[in-house]
Scaffold this motif. Structure first.
Motif, PDB file in Angstrom:
ATOM      1  N   PRO A 114     -13.055  -8.926 -25.848  1.00 42.42           N
ATOM      2  CA  PRO A 114     -12.874  -7.765 -24.977  1.00 42.42           C
ATOM      3  C   PRO A 114     -11.860  -6.786 -25.553  1.00 42.42           C
ATOM      4  N   LEU A 115     -12.033  -5.517 -25.186  1.00 36.28           N
ATOM      5  CA  LEU A 115     -11.124  -4.479 -25.665  1.00 36.28           C
ATOM      6  C   LEU A 115      -9.789  -4.570 -24.945  1.00 36.28           C
ATOM      7  N   THR A 116      -8.712  -4.518 -25.721  1.00 37.58           N
ATOM      8  CA  THR A 116      -7.387  -4.473 -25.112  1.00 37.58           C
ATOM      9  C   THR A 116      -7.071  -3.049 -24.680  1.00 37.58           C
ATOM     10  N   GLY A 117      -6.018  -2.920 -23.895  1.00 39.28           N
ATOM     11  CA  GLY A 117      -5.634  -1.590 -23.432  1.00 39.28           C
ATOM     12  C   GLY A 117      -5.271  -0.663 -24.573  1.00 39.28           C
ATOM     13  N   THR A 118      -4.607  -1.201 -25.614  1.00 35.45           N
ATOM     14  CA  THR A 118      -4.214  -0.372 -26.760  1.00 35.45           C
ATOM     15  C   THR A 118      -5.422   0.109 -27.542  1.00 35.45           C
ATOM     16  N   LYS A 119      -6.364  -0.814 -27.806  1.00 35.82           N
ATOM     17  CA  LYS A 119      -7.582  -0.433 -28.520  1.00 35.82           C
ATOM     18  C   LYS A 119      -8.372   0.609 -27.738  1.00 35.82           C
ATOM     19  N   LEU A 120      -8.480   0.394 -26.438  1.00 31.49           N
ATOM     20  CA  LEU A 120      -9.224   1.323 -25.591  1.00 31.49           C
ATOM     21  C   LEU A 120      -8.614   2.715 -25.651  1.00 31.49           C
ATOM     22  N   ALA A 121      -7.287   2.771 -25.576  1.00 32.29           N
ATOM     23  CA  ALA A 121      -6.605   4.068 -25.612  1.00 32.29           C
ATOM     24  C   ALA A 121      -6.789   4.745 -26.967  1.00 32.29           C
ATOM     25  N   LEU A 122      -6.650   3.983 -28.064  1.00 35.73           N
ATOM     26  CA  LEU A 122      -6.775   4.571 -29.399  1.00 35.73           C
ATOM     27  C   LEU A 122      -8.182   5.097 -29.652  1.00 35.73           C
ATOM     28  N   ILE A 123      -9.188   4.315 -29.279  1.00 38.02           N
ATOM     29  CA  ILE A 123     -10.571   4.760 -29.496  1.00 38.02           C
ATOM     30  C   ILE A 123     -10.876   5.992 -28.653  1.00 38.02           C
ATOM     31  N   THR A 124     -10.400   6.001 -27.410  1.00 37.76           N
ATOM     32  CA  THR A 124     -10.632   7.160 -26.532  1.00 37.76           C
ATOM     33  C   THR A 124      -9.972   8.410 -27.095  1.00 37.76           C
ATOM     34  N   ILE A 125      -8.717   8.288 -27.525  1.00 40.54           N
ATOM     35  CA  ILE A 125      -8.010   9.444 -28.079  1.00 40.54           C
ATOM     36  C   ILE A 125      -8.695   9.936 -29.350  1.00 40.54           C
ATOM     37  N   THR A 126      -9.132   8.993 -30.199  1.00 37.95           N
ATOM     38  CA  THR A 126      -9.834   9.373 -31.433  1.00 37.95           C
ATOM     39  C   THR A 126     -11.124  10.135 -31.120  1.00 37.95           C
ATOM     40  N   GLY A 127     -11.904   9.639 -30.145  1.00 28.48           N
ATOM     41  CA  GLY A 127     -13.137  10.316 -29.766  1.00 28.48           C
ATOM     42  C   GLY A 127     -12.894  11.714 -29.225  1.00 28.48           C
ATOM     43  N   VAL A 128     -11.850  11.862 -28.418  1.00 33.13           N
ATOM     44  CA  VAL A 128     -11.537  13.184 -27.848  1.00 33.13           C
ATOM     45  C   VAL A 128     -11.085  14.150 -28.942  1.00 33.13           C
ATOM     46  N   ILE A 129     -10.257  13.660 -29.880  1.00 33.64           N
ATOM     47  CA  ILE A 129      -9.788  14.528 -30.971  1.00 33.64           C
ATOM     48  C   ILE A 129     -10.954  14.984 -31.836  1.00 33.64           C
ATOM     49  N   ILE A 130     -11.862  14.055 -32.156  1.00 33.10           N
ATOM     50  CA  ILE A 130     -13.045  14.432 -32.944  1.00 33.10           C
ATOM     51  C   ILE A 130     -13.887  15.457 -32.184  1.00 33.10           C
TER      52      ILE A 130
END
Length: 869
Positions: A3-19
């Protein structure tokens, strides 16, 4: 998969938004490209052959104006044809009204309205052209095109509402440098574009379109005095009244012919004054009548249709010409023509071509010299924009091979073709000059040389014009690809989270979980795919209203199906009393859905929107043809019903606080003032300036703005909160007040009432503003939209209607989009209706901005108030 941890979830979300932001930025920069232009201003180098490898030579701006004028005249070899210029701009005048269309004369009523102008055309004293304007067809970019010869972009539409000083090279700047004195009367856009250039000026606002009389009288009242003066070289008259008439009543307005007659009287006054002054030896004056754009049948503009781009260019004072039909030029051709007629350099970024007939009075050598100067100016632009241009170093390299090759090389790449055309014209001009004065010189050689120059000029102008509006396809593709990657990342993340929730938390197969989704929820998600896919087609963008009318109608039918299915579940209830109550509630929801379907169908047929099918009949056209009395009656009925519904919604709440009473009274007074404004001042067939109408509108703005913003900001903090006991689960049996249908499960009584008042105030304020600003024909759609909003909220608040909040928000959003198009709007600039504009104080405007700012917050509060905490 872990399962995705809170840190991974936040990093992937921020990366997707920046892209996503990066991709959107690339797409925006590609869609609104920066137009390639030459810096600086044209000067003495304009009259010399382009220097090798130096595209932009700096002008000597330190010379005195008189000396500079003499140098220009000496170097150009073309004496100024006129001493003074009167530029009369009739805003929004289609050339068709004066010159006719497709070789046919203008309609009888328009021809009889401009008898003096028609007599000048018939006698050859005036030359008229259909001057094709480039989109966007709004005032500011069109004025810039006429004085600079450059083509703007669609980003200029935003600047049209907040005009900034023009920094590019232009005619007015050139005139100012040779010491011309300039006077401007009319549209204040000129003052914003050219601050500090005018010796005298009197500007008027162009956005107060209810004024069709004083806006022109303010120009004409100075005209007699200015014509009697001799202390100016350029007089600009910008009349706005005809454009305002179009916005109010369209091309067929009863005010159109009288306004054209008024303009004809102005033309007569100016022409007679010019004739008299020339007889007194005061120099030659050129009167040029132009329009910045045309207008559609309903009087709007901004797009690229023939009706909107068909502008007028009328020269009075040139050599006599009589045409069987009016020639077609480009609006940008005005700038180089006026520049050489008055002995100043052509603006540096001009892409226009000299108008042939304007130079017929010149000698042959002077005419060819003018063509040569125009060719040099366009060649400099080509040198700047085509790095591989073979003749970019002409005459240093001489390009002899291409000259000797004749025109064979002109059939290959664009740069070769343009160079060959230029070199051929230059060679013919050199040959003609060498034969000048000898017996071998012939009129045929002159015409051949002029034709060669015009062939190059038109080819170069077409290429440069396309280059100005071309979009970098590669940058757009990269932007789209980047946004697609971001969507894939975020979608994958959402899928992983859904799988974790359903498989990890509930231990339930994902397929079984998806089967729990109702049909309306699946449809809402499908709409996203439909809308995204449709945006890939320009035709679907133009006709987007079809999508939203289909979506909202289909969604209502799905709600109808769901409500009908709920009746079968009632028979399983054990309690007869509860069964009757739920049946009654089901019929109530059924009534709301039928109300939504019926009002939505009227919505659909009220305006034939879009671009391609606007000529088809619709309800609004039938009512307008029936007469203004029917429209006025429906407007009053709609206004009374809107006010009645809004006041009833506000007064239905039982809370007796003083602030509540003030809010109710404020909106009641505003509603009555709106009715007063409708009955006394609103008439779309006849419109005159009235101080009382403006003052009353300002008072309505003040009351509505203060009441709404005060309600949103202050009400939650002024009401003491206390809890109340939630009603039992079978409260559907007993009758409930109107407002309790929307908030029946709220643990804080006063907060419930506060949120209800805020939501009602916001909706009611919007409806009153629309009644004030929209065209009278749109009063019924405003009423229907209010009914649909309330019916939707009441349906979703029903005890038996179990819908997720995101479904309700999506439904209201779809309703808003359908309502937007039902009011006659589309995705073209031409349907932006500014006829309801009013002049208001800065304080009122600030209040409206704050009102809009709090809109999103209030929408969330409305949805929040319809559910349990």
């Amino acid at each position: 998969m872990p399962p995705l941890t809170g840190t991974k979830l936040a990093l992937i979300t921020i990366t997707g938004v920046i892209i996503q932001i990066i991709g959107l930025s690339l797409f925006v920069f590609g869609f609104f490209p920066v137009k390639p232009t030459l810096s600086g201003i044209s000067g003495l180098e304009s009259f010399r052959v382009p220097v090798c490898d130096l595209v932009g030579n700096q002008s000597d701006t330190t010379l005195p104006s008189n000396h500079l004028r003499s140098l220009y005249q000496e170097l150009s070899g073309i004496p100024p044809s006129f001493d003074r210029l009167i530029l009369m701009v009739i805003d929004g005048l289609p050339a068709e009204f004066v010159l006719g269309k497709d070789g046919k004369p203008p309609s009888k009523k328009f021809k009889e309205a401009m008898t003096y102008t028609q007599s000048l055309l018939a006698s050859g004293l005036a030359i008229g052209y259909h001057a094709k304007a480039a989109p966007p067809t709004v005032t500011m970019p069109r004025l810039k095109a006429m004085v600079s010869g450059a083509i703007g972009g669609f980003l200029d539409v935003a600047f049209n509402f907040n005009t900034q000083a023009m920094l590019d090279d232009n005619l007015l700047g050139q005139f100012f440098r040779i010491g011309w004195k300039m006077v401007m009367l009319g549209d204040e856009t000129w003052l914003k574009l050219f601050p500090g250039l005018f010796k005298r000026h009197d500007g008027v606002s162009s956005f107060y379109v209810k004024d069709t009389v004083q806006v022109d009288q303010n120009v004409s009242r100075h005209l007699g005095d200015e014509l009697a003066r001799d202390d100016w070289n350029l007089l600009i008259l910008h009349y706005l009244g005809l454009d305002h008439v179009g916005h109010i009543g369209g091309r067929g307005s009863t005010l159109m012919a009288p306004k054209l007659k008024e303009m004809d009287e102005v033309v007569k006054l100016i022409h007679l004054s010019i004739t008299q002054s020339q007889g007194n030896g005061q120099g030659r004056t050129l009167l040029m009548i132009v329009s910045d754009h045309g207008m559609t049948e309903n009087g709007n503009h901004g797009g690229s249709s023939y009706e909107e781009t068909d502008s007028l260019a009328l020269f009075i004072g040139l050599r006599n010409h009589v045409f069987d039909y009016a020639p077609v030029i480009h609006q940008i051709d005005i700038a180089p023509t006026l520049a050489l007629l008055f002995g100043v350099p052509i603006p540096k970024n001009n892409v226009g071509v000299l108008i042939t007939e304007a130079f017929d009075s010149l000698k042959e050598d002077q005419h060819l010299r003018a063509l040569e100067l125009n060719s040099w100016q366009l060649l400099r632009l080509l040198q700047a924009q085509i790095s591989s241009l073979p003749c970019r170093n002409f005459p240093c390299d001489a390009f002899n091979d291409h000259q000797s090759a004749g025109t064979n090389e002109c059939d290959h790449r664009t740069e070769n073709m343009l160079c060959c055309l230029y070199m051929e014209a230059a060679a013919l001009y050199g040959s003609w000059k060498s034969k000048k004065g000898s017996e071998s010189a012939s009129n045929k050689d002159y015409h051949r040389t002029a034709a060669a120059y015009y062939k190059f000029l038109k080819s170069a102008s077409e290429w440069l014009s396309r280059r100005s509006t071309d979009k970098p396809v590669k940058l757009l593709a990269v932007g789209l690809a980047t946004m697609f990657i971001s969507c894939v990342i975020l979608s994958s993340l959402m899928f992983c989270r859904v799988r974790e929730i359903y498989l990890g938390g509930r231990k339930q197969p994902l397929n079984d979980s998806l089967n729990d989704w109702s049909l309306d929820e699946t449809f809402i998600l499908g709409v996203i795919l439909i809308v995204v896919t449709s945006m890939g087609s320009s035709s679907m963008v133009e006709e987007e209203h079809y999508i939203w009318h289909f979506v909202i109608s289909t969604f209502y039918l799905l709600l109808l199906r769901k409500t009908a299915q709920s009746f079968s579940a009632v028979g399983l209830q054990s309690s007869l009393l509860m069964k009757k109550g739920q049946t009654r509630e089901g019929y109530r929801r059924m009534f709301f859905i039928f109300l939504l379907l019926i009002s939505g169908r009227i919505f659909r047929g009220w305006h034939q929107g879009g671009v391609n099918w606007t000529s088809l009949p619709d309800v609004s056209k039938c009512l307008e043809q029936a007469g203004s009395n029917y429209v006025k009656l429906l407007q009053l009925i709609s206004a009374f019903l809107v006010i009645s519904i809004g006041v009833f919604a506000l007064f239905s709440i039982k809370f007796k606080g003083k602030y509540f009473q003030m809010v109710r009274i404020s909106f009641l007074i505003s509603g009555l003032l709106v009715v007063l404004h409708i009955t006394r001042y609103q008439d779309y067939t006849v419109s005159t300036t009235n101080y009382g109408a403006t003052l009353l509108a300002q008072i309505i703005y003040a009351i509505l703005g203060t009441a709404t913003i005060g309600t949103v900001v202050a009400l939650p903090w002024l009401v003491p909160f206390s809890t109340f006991k939630i009603c039992p689960s079978d409260n559907s049996v007993s009758p409930r007040p109107f407002y309790l249908s929307i908030q029946d499960k709220f643990p804080l009584l006063e907060l419930r009432d506060t949120l209800y008042v805020i939501g009602s105030a916001y909706i009611f304020c919007w409806c009153l503003l629309q009644l004030l600003l929209q065209q009278p024909i749109n009063s019924i759609p405003i009423l229907l939209l209010l009914v649909q909003i309330l019916a939707s909220m009441l349906y979703f608040a029903s005890c038996g209607a179990h819908h997720k909040e995101w479904i309700e928000i999506a439904a209201l959003y779809y309703l808003g989009m359908a309502g937007h198009f039902a009011l006659g709007n589309s995705n073209t600039l031409a349907t932006i209706d500014v006829a309801g504009a009013f002049i208001v104080c800065t304080l009122f405007f600030l209040a409206l901005l704050l009102f809009i700012y709090f809109g999103r917050l209030v929408c969330k509060l409305i949805v929040f108030a319809t559910h349990e905490i």
